[in-house]
Write a protein that holds these residues in place. Structure first.
Motif, PDB file in Angstrom:
ATOM      1  N   ASP A  42       1.247  -1.533  -0.108  1.00 59.98           N
ATOM      2  CA  ASP A  42       0.181   0.545  -0.258  1.00 59.98           C
ATOM      3  C   ASP A  42       0.837   1.356   0.092  1.00 59.98           C
ATOM      4  N   ALA A  43       1.535   1.189   0.766  1.00 52.64           N
ATOM      5  CA  ALA A  43       2.517   2.502   0.599  1.00 52.64           C
ATOM      6  C   ALA A  43       3.676   2.429  -0.281  1.00 52.64           C
ATOM      7  N   ILE A  44       4.077   1.115  -1.018  1.00 56.26           N
ATOM      8  CA  ILE A  44       4.841   1.996  -2.219  1.00 56.26           C
ATOM      9  C   ILE A  44       4.205   2.102  -3.599  1.00 56.26           C
ATOM     10  N   LEU A  45       2.591   1.358  -3.126  1.00 49.49           N
ATOM     11  CA  LEU A  45       2.226   2.063  -4.661  1.00 49.49           C
ATOM     12  C   LEU A  45       1.301   3.700  -4.743  1.00 49.49           C
ATOM     13  N   ASN A  46       1.242   3.931  -3.157  1.00 50.80           N
ATOM     14  CA  ASN A  46       1.191   5.480  -3.007  1.00 50.80           C
ATOM     15  C   ASN A  46       1.987   6.273  -3.127  1.00 50.80           C
ATOM     16  N   ALA A  47       3.417   6.073  -2.935  1.00 49.59           N
ATOM     17  CA  ALA A  47       4.470   6.353  -3.197  1.00 49.59           C
ATOM     18  C   ALA A  47       5.095   6.448  -4.746  1.00 49.59           C
ATOM     19  N   VAL A  48       4.243   5.525  -5.603  1.00 57.23           N
ATOM     20  CA  VAL A  48       4.880   5.411  -7.391  1.00 57.23           C
ATOM     21  C   VAL A  48       3.621   6.382  -7.903  1.00 57.23           C
ATOM     22  N   ILE A  49       2.480   6.337  -7.423  1.00 58.44           N
ATOM     23  CA  ILE A  49       1.339   6.594  -7.769  1.00 58.44           C
ATOM     24  C   ILE A  49       1.135   8.022  -7.503  1.00 58.44           C
ATOM     25  N   ALA A  50       2.090   9.017  -6.408  1.00 58.65           N
ATOM     26  CA  ALA A  50       2.283  10.037  -6.038  1.00 58.65           C
ATOM     27  C   ALA A  50       3.373  10.870  -6.862  1.00 58.65           C
ATOM     28  N   HIS A  51       4.613  10.115  -7.342  1.00 54.92           N
ATOM     29  CA  HIS A  51       5.478  10.133  -8.052  1.00 54.92           C
ATOM     30  C   HIS A  51       5.081  10.559  -9.754  1.00 54.92           C
ATOM     31  N   PRO A  61      -1.767  21.693  -8.265  1.00 55.21           N
ATOM     32  CA  PRO A  61      -1.520  21.793  -6.594  1.00 55.21           C
ATOM     33  C   PRO A  61      -2.301  20.943  -6.487  1.00 55.21           C
ATOM     34  N   GLU A  62      -1.278  20.821  -4.434  1.00 55.70           N
ATOM     35  CA  GLU A  62      -0.522  19.736  -4.048  1.00 55.70           C
ATOM     36  C   GLU A  62      -2.439  19.244  -3.712  1.00 55.70           C
ATOM     37  N   GLY A  63      -3.586  19.619  -3.048  1.00 56.27           N
ATOM     38  CA  GLY A  63      -4.847  19.253  -3.123  1.00 56.27           C
ATOM     39  C   GLY A  63      -5.342  18.564  -3.885  1.00 56.27           C
ATOM     40  N   ASP A  64      -5.180  18.989  -5.566  1.00 54.51           N
ATOM     41  CA  ASP A  64      -5.425  18.150  -7.126  1.00 54.51           C
ATOM     42  C   ASP A  64      -5.000  17.010  -6.916  1.00 54.51           C
ATOM     43  N   LEU A  65      -3.836  16.895  -7.035  1.00 47.01           N
ATOM     44  CA  LEU A  65      -2.869  15.610  -6.935  1.00 47.01           C
ATOM     45  C   LEU A  65      -2.767  14.427  -5.847  1.00 47.01           C
ATOM     46  N   SER A  66      -3.277  15.212  -4.923  1.00 48.38           N
ATOM     47  CA  SER A  66      -3.847  13.978  -3.018  1.00 48.38           C
ATOM     48  C   SER A  66      -5.214  13.748  -4.265  1.00 48.38           C
ATOM     49  N   ARG A  67      -6.322  14.393  -4.668  1.00 54.31           N
ATOM     50  CA  ARG A  67      -7.265  13.560  -5.032  1.00 54.31           C
ATOM     51  C   ARG A  67      -7.197  12.652  -6.466  1.00 54.31           C
ATOM     52  N   LEU A  68      -6.790  13.071  -6.686  1.00 48.39           N
ATOM     53  CA  LEU A  68      -6.006  12.508  -8.726  1.00 48.39           C
ATOM     54  C   LEU A  68      -5.373  11.131  -7.523  1.00 48.39           C
ATOM     55  N   ARG A  69      -4.674  10.491  -6.398  1.00 44.33           N
ATOM     56  CA  ARG A  69      -4.224  10.184  -6.258  1.00 44.33           C
ATOM     57  C   ARG A  69      -4.945   8.419  -5.616  1.00 44.33           C
ATOM     58  N   ALA A  70      -6.485   9.306  -5.376  1.00 45.31           N
ATOM     59  CA  ALA A  70      -6.563   8.646  -4.222  1.00 45.31           C
ATOM     60  C   ALA A  70      -7.733   8.350  -5.244  1.00 45.31           C
ATOM     61  N   HIS A  71      -7.697   8.711  -6.197  1.00 44.23           N
ATOM     62  CA  HIS A  71      -8.577   8.107  -7.143  1.00 44.23           C
ATOM     63  C   HIS A  71      -8.091   6.818  -7.649  1.00 44.23           C
ATOM     64  N   LEU A  72      -7.148   7.003  -8.067  1.00 45.08           N
ATOM     65  CA  LEU A  72      -6.169   5.513  -8.326  1.00 45.08           C
ATOM     66  C   LEU A  72      -5.380   4.364  -7.714  1.00 45.08           C
ATOM     67  N   VAL A  73      -5.619   4.892  -6.542  1.00 42.40           N
ATOM     68  CA  VAL A  73      -5.550   4.238  -5.337  1.00 42.40           C
ATOM     69  C   VAL A  73      -6.618   2.931  -4.556  1.00 42.40           C
ATOM     70  N   ARG A  74      -7.830   3.899  -4.321  1.00 50.15           N
ATOM     71  CA  ARG A  74      -8.449   3.237  -4.248  1.00 50.15           C
ATOM     72  C   ARG A  74      -8.649   1.704  -4.430  1.00 50.15           C
ATOM     73  N   GLN A  75      -9.519   1.244  -3.296  1.00 47.39           N
ATOM     74  CA  GLN A  75     -10.339  -0.476  -4.240  1.00 47.39           C
ATOM     75  C   GLN A  75     -10.815  -0.642  -4.939  1.00 47.39           C
ATOM     76  N   ASP A  76     -11.660   0.486  -5.770  1.00 48.98           N
ATOM     77  CA  ASP A  76     -11.959  -0.485  -7.134  1.00 48.98           C
ATOM     78  C   ASP A  76     -11.188  -0.584  -8.007  1.00 48.98           C
ATOM     79  N   SER A  77     -10.322   0.744  -8.351  1.00 52.41           N
ATOM     80  CA  SER A  77      -9.668   0.993  -9.482  1.00 52.41           C
ATOM     81  C   SER A  77      -7.989   0.092  -8.824  1.00 52.41           C
ATOM     82  N   LEU A  78      -7.835  -0.415  -8.013  1.00 47.75           N
ATOM     83  CA  LEU A  78      -7.486  -1.779  -6.966  1.00 47.75           C
ATOM     84  C   LEU A  78      -7.952  -3.229  -8.214  1.00 47.75           C
ATOM     85  N   HIS A  79      -9.404  -3.067  -7.840  1.00 45.36           N
ATOM     86  CA  HIS A  79      -9.881  -4.411  -7.896  1.00 45.36           C
ATOM     87  C   HIS A  79     -10.021  -4.301  -9.501  1.00 45.36           C
ATOM     88  N   GLN A  80      -9.551  -3.472 -10.656  1.00 37.77           N
ATOM     89  CA  GLN A  80     -10.329  -3.127 -12.255  1.00 37.77           C
ATOM     90  C   GLN A  80      -8.289  -4.075 -12.726  1.00 37.77           C
TER      91      GLN A  80
END
Length: 223
Positions: A42-51, A61-80
């Motif tokens: 989980d930590a590695i995935l978050n770091a890679v996607i953030a990078h 900006p940071e807030g938008d980057l955080s929202r995009l990361r949350a979208h990509l690492v959520r359960q639905d995306s992992l499930h796909q």
């Protein structure tokens, strides 16, 4: 099914086979199981996607980057991603979990994929894990549009069709499997005028519709 098929999907062959087996082992099966690897992955995935997002959107900006990361690492995306790898075919589950359809449960598949990322890091280091994650997520990353990336797939598909003055897609239940407490739904997304028909599956009809819409978007993107 041989684990080598999974490795082909990942584009990586494990040197330490025990790490791979642990990553695929649910706690209902035996110990050691994959929960500690999931924590690491989980930590590695978050770091890679953030990078990747940091590189792709240098002015965001940071807030938008955080929202995009949350979208990509959520359960639905992992499930796909897990479904694309047919990950359920390789899981090691206890008898009860197997009978109740655990091999298709979104939470188990998402957690197992994270465990695989953790196992990859231990087997070959961060660069190897980052390469696999980047390859798996390439399609999702390419579809991101700042300000739109957190919209769900059904909304994005609707906006795509409306922007071209086309009729909206139709969603139809194509099947259900499993016990009442652990059902899996299959839903078809049909866009008649474009001759597009895709299917998605999930633990709820809504989740299945979202996956079918995501696959429709991928199909349209390639056409």
């Amino acid at each position: 099914m041989s684990d080598s098929r999974l490795e082909q999907g990942l584009g990586y062959q494990f040197r330490d086979r025990a790490l791979l087996q642990t990553a695929l082992t649910h706690r209902s099966h035996s110990s050691p199981h994959n929960e500690r690897l999931e924590f690491l992955g989980d930590a590695i995935l978050n770091a890679v996607i953030a990078h990747r997002l940091f590189e792709r959107f240098p002015l965001l900006p940071e807030g938008d980057l955080s929202r995009l990361r949350a979208h990509l690492v959520r359960q639905d995306s992992l499930h796909q991603q897990a479904l694309a790898l047919s990950l359920g075919n390789f899981l090691r589950l206890g008898d009860g979990e197997q009978r109740s359809g655990g091999q298709q449960r979104p939470s188990i598949l998402a957690d197992t994929l994270e465990a695989l990322f953790g196992a990859l890091w231990l087997d070959a280091g961060f660069a190897a894990a980052a390469e696999v994650i980047t390859r798996l997520y390439e399609g999702m990353l390419n579809q991101l549009v700042p300000g739109q990336g957190t919209k769900d797939a059904k909304t994005r598909l609707q906006e795509y069709l409306q922007g071209r003055r086309l009729a909206l897609p139709q969603y139809a239940l194509a099947g259900t499997e499993g016990e009442a407490h652990a059902q899996q739904f299959t839903v078809a997304c049909v866009i008649d005028i474009l001759h597009v028909r895709t299917e998605g599956c999930g633990g709820s009809r809504r989740a299945a519709e979202q996956m079918a819409a995501e696959r429709a978007l991928e199909t349209l993107d390639k056409s």
